[in-house]
Design a protein around this motif. Structure first.
Motif, PDB file in Angstrom:
ATOM      1  N   ILE A   1       0.670  -1.393   0.229  1.00 33.64           N
ATOM      2  CA  ILE A   1       0.221   0.078  -0.183  1.00 33.64           C
ATOM      3  C   ILE A   1       0.733   1.267  -0.543  1.00 33.64           C
ATOM      4  N   ALA A   2       1.969   1.329   1.011  1.00 34.74           N
ATOM      5  CA  ALA A   2       2.542   2.212   0.769  1.00 34.74           C
ATOM      6  C   ALA A   2       3.510   2.436  -1.090  1.00 34.74           C
ATOM      7  N   MET A   3       4.134   1.576  -1.204  1.00 30.10           N
ATOM      8  CA  MET A   3       4.319   1.581  -2.676  1.00 30.10           C
ATOM      9  C   MET A   3       3.640   2.097  -3.327  1.00 30.10           C
ATOM     10  N   VAL A   4       1.710   2.101  -3.369  1.00 31.59           N
ATOM     11  CA  VAL A   4       1.189   2.410  -4.580  1.00 31.59           C
ATOM     12  C   VAL A   4       0.739   3.401  -4.368  1.00 31.59           C
ATOM     13  N   ALA A   5       0.219   3.425  -2.916  1.00 36.72           N
ATOM     14  CA  ALA A   5       0.387   4.964  -2.704  1.00 36.72           C
ATOM     15  C   ALA A   5       1.055   6.158  -2.901  1.00 36.72           C
ATOM     16  N   ALA A   6       2.247   5.734  -3.058  1.00 39.01           N
ATOM     17  CA  ALA A   6       3.478   6.790  -3.357  1.00 39.01           C
ATOM     18  C   ALA A   6       3.517   6.660  -5.095  1.00 39.01           C
ATOM     19  N   ALA A   7       3.329   5.926  -6.016  1.00 40.51           N
ATOM     20  CA  ALA A   7       3.172   6.260  -7.207  1.00 40.51           C
ATOM     21  C   ALA A   7       1.792   6.303  -7.606  1.00 40.51           C
ATOM     22  N   THR A   8       0.679   6.622  -6.635  1.00 40.35           N
ATOM     23  CA  THR A   8       0.041   6.932  -7.588  1.00 40.35           C
ATOM     24  C   THR A   8      -0.812   9.005  -6.779  1.00 40.35           C
ATOM     25  N   GLU A   9      -1.874   8.586  -6.961  1.00 37.84           N
ATOM     26  CA  GLU A   9      -2.520  10.335  -7.154  1.00 37.84           C
ATOM     27  C   GLU A   9      -3.536  10.502  -6.196  1.00 37.84           C
ATOM     28  N   ARG A  10      -4.863  10.195  -6.557  1.00 40.45           N
ATOM     29  CA  ARG A  10      -6.192   9.945  -6.333  1.00 40.45           C
ATOM     30  C   ARG A  10      -6.501   8.973  -5.750  1.00 40.45           C
ATOM     31  N   ILE A  11      -6.225   7.700  -6.832  1.00 40.71           N
ATOM     32  CA  ILE A  11      -7.271   6.724  -5.873  1.00 40.71           C
ATOM     33  C   ILE A  11      -6.574   6.473  -4.038  1.00 40.71           C
ATOM     34  N   ARG A  12      -8.157   5.683  -4.014  1.00 37.51           N
ATOM     35  CA  ARG A  12      -7.676   4.922  -2.491  1.00 37.51           C
ATOM     36  C   ARG A  12      -7.084   3.827  -3.114  1.00 37.51           C
ATOM     37  N   VAL A  13      -6.158   3.952  -1.904  1.00 37.84           N
ATOM     38  CA  VAL A  13      -5.210   2.144  -1.611  1.00 37.84           C
ATOM     39  C   VAL A  13      -5.652   1.829  -0.174  1.00 37.84           C
ATOM     40  N   GLY A  14      -5.409   0.584  -0.125  1.00 34.40           N
ATOM     41  CA  GLY A  14      -5.984  -0.263   0.542  1.00 34.40           C
ATOM     42  C   GLY A  14      -5.872  -2.246   0.568  1.00 34.40           C
ATOM     43  N   SER A  15      -6.583  -3.069   1.901  1.00 35.78           N
ATOM     44  CA  SER A  15      -6.309  -4.351   1.646  1.00 35.78           C
ATOM     45  C   SER A  15      -6.864  -5.336   1.754  1.00 35.78           C
ATOM     46  N   GLY A  16      -7.111  -5.961   0.749  1.00 36.42           N
ATOM     47  CA  GLY A  16      -8.130  -6.711   0.615  1.00 36.42           C
ATOM     48  C   GLY A  16      -7.964  -8.097   0.668  1.00 36.42           C
ATOM     49  N   GLY A  17      -7.420  -8.558   1.864  1.00 35.98           N
ATOM     50  CA  GLY A  17      -7.268  -7.490   3.105  1.00 35.98           C
ATOM     51  C   GLY A  17      -5.891  -7.963   3.625  1.00 35.98           C
ATOM     52  N   VAL A  18      -6.244  -7.629   4.679  1.00 35.67           N
ATOM     53  CA  VAL A  18      -5.294  -8.045   5.907  1.00 35.67           C
ATOM     54  C   VAL A  18      -5.986  -9.071   6.903  1.00 35.67           C
ATOM     55  N   MET A  19      -5.133 -10.698   7.059  1.00 32.32           N
ATOM     56  CA  MET A  19      -5.874 -11.638   7.376  1.00 32.32           C
ATOM     57  C   MET A  19      -5.649 -11.599   8.797  1.00 32.32           C
ATOM     58  N   LEU A  20      -6.428 -10.910   9.717  1.00 27.80           N
ATOM     59  CA  LEU A  20      -6.397 -10.359  11.177  1.00 27.80           C
ATOM     60  C   LEU A  20      -5.209 -11.420  12.368  1.00 27.80           C
ATOM     61  N   PRO A  21      -5.752 -12.615  11.204  1.00 30.49           N
ATOM     62  CA  PRO A  21      -5.000 -13.511  12.517  1.00 30.49           C
ATOM     63  C   PRO A  21      -4.234 -13.379  12.552  1.00 30.49           C
ATOM     64  N   ASN A  22      -3.605 -13.247  12.051  1.00 31.52           N
ATOM     65  CA  ASN A  22      -2.077 -13.491  11.454  1.00 31.52           C
ATOM     66  C   ASN A  22      -1.493 -12.620  12.391  1.00 31.52           C
ATOM     67  N   HIS A  23      -1.230 -11.105  12.915  1.00 29.05           N
ATOM     68  CA  HIS A  23      -1.057 -10.655  13.090  1.00 29.05           C
ATOM     69  C   HIS A  23      -1.560  -9.746  14.591  1.00 29.05           C
ATOM     70  N   ALA A  24      -0.275  -8.655  15.538  1.00 24.05           N
ATOM     71  CA  ALA A  24      -0.918  -8.516  16.687  1.00 24.05           C
ATOM     72  C   ALA A  24      -1.989  -7.067  16.290  1.00 24.05           C
ATOM     73  N   PRO A  25      -2.941  -6.880  17.105  1.00 26.80           N
ATOM     74  CA  PRO A  25      -3.922  -6.144  15.940  1.00 26.80           C
ATOM     75  C   PRO A  25      -2.975  -4.590  16.463  1.00 26.80           C
TER      76      PRO A  25
END
Length: 353
Positions: free
Chosen positions: A62-86
């Protein structure tokens, strides 16, 4: 028939002729095409230990794509939350929102996104998270949302309450979506009053039932007074039907291998997929999957996408561009995937005009 807004889902596929770095370059180029053609959002998936998928870490992508674009929303589809600490997820996305205010989406899923061995390594082998992370998914969702807020949360340690914030001075927060391929996340999103997306592109079944469950049980909130959802589709667009039918073959071969326990490898080029073909034993499965994808010429695909959006009563469709690459394609580009986005947007533009 109304014209739906268009968005993009990207798994960052890795072809036989690509390194990881070249696949990332192709994703940056694809995101710029989406940005130029007015796509609403660009989401990146989380999959681990897969030879044909480089989307292992959504926040980095997301950081890479957001820096390479100008207006589009960028996000996760998705973050698999049980793999990570909240807290880790909250910190990552709070920083992304601070760097790109108003452009960040946090899509959260419950599936592992990988094989059991890699799942264990993510959750336990490197410090990990609690063993019952899947069972605690609803609590984890609440924790992430609270931690990203300007107020943060209070943690009681040693008899005293200590403030805990994902970032020091948040002025805005990412939009949180729940993702799922069963009715579990539909129910949870309805209970929490959150936007929700069913993985229609992956399963192709149960979409109408999941959306009805979500809408009928929805609890309005101040930030989301009405339910919000959209449709996800596997799409290939080319100037002719014959060309589109060729371009879909590499991804179809990859999905057949995934569903049948076959050899997983970097994605074939179109000519390689044509030569290999689909085994007779798997032809029914391949045809069934292919029938749920939208593959064809610009106008025919636009019509089908608009019809599916109307059928499921959504005003947005997220396309997963699954067109393969021909021999001789530049390794840093995915021209057929780019053409899918450009041709579809142009077709919708003509319809609107």
């Amino acid at each position: 028939m109304n014209t739906p807004a268009l968005s993009v889902l990207d798994l960052v596929p890795v072809r036989q002729d690509q390194s990881t770095g070249q696949a990332l370059a192709a994703t940056r180029s694809l995101a710029r095409v989406a940005d130029r053609h007015g796509y609403r959002r660009y989401w990146l998936a989380e999959h681990h230990n897969m030879p044909a998928v480089a989307a292992t870490n959504p926040p980095v992508l997301i950081a890479m794509v957001a820096a390479a674009t100008e207006r589009i929303r960028v996000g996760s589809g998705g973050v698999m939350l049980p793999n990570h600490a909240p807290l880790v997820v909250a910190e990552q996305f709070a920083l992304l929102e601070a760097a790109h205010p108003g452009r960040i989406d946090l899509g959260i899923g419950r599936a592992p996104g990988t094989d059991p061995v890699t799942s264990y390594a993510l959750r336990h082998g490197a410090g990990g998270v609690e063993a019952d992370a899947v069972a605690r998914f609803p609590q984890y969702v609440d924790d992430v949302i609270s931690l990203m807020s300007a107020e943060g949360v209070g943690i009681r340690v040693g008899g005293e309450v200590h403030p805990l914030n994902a970032t020091p001075r948040a002025e805005s927060v990412p939009e949180v979506w729940l993702l799922g391929s069963s009715d579990y996340s539909a129910r949870l999103a309805a209970e929490r009053g959150l936007p929700y997306v069913f993985a229609h592109h992956f399963s192709g079944r149960g979409t109408a039932a999941a959306l009805e469950l979500y809408r009928s049980g929805y609890t309005p909130t101040a930030s989301h007074p009405v339910p919000r959802t959209f449709l996800t589709l596997n799409v290939v667009v080319a100037p002719t039907q014959a060309e589109a039918d060729r371009l879909v073959l590499p991804n179809l071969a990859s999905m057949v291998a995934l569903r049948t326990g076959g050899l997983l490898a970097p994605q074939l080029l179109v000519e390689q997929a044509e030569e290999a073909g689909i085994a007779d034993a798997h032809r029914v499965l391949a045809d069934e999957m292919r029938s749920r994808w939208v593959v064809g010429t610009p106008d025919s695909v636009a019509e089908r996408v608009a019809a599916l959006a109307a059928e499921h009563d959504v005003d947005e469709v997220m396309v997963h561009p699954v067109a393969g690459a021909l021999v001789g394609t530049p390794a840093e580009r995915a021209p057929a995937r780019e053409a899918t986005l450009a041709l579809l947007a142009e077709a919708f533009g003509r319809q609107a005009a």
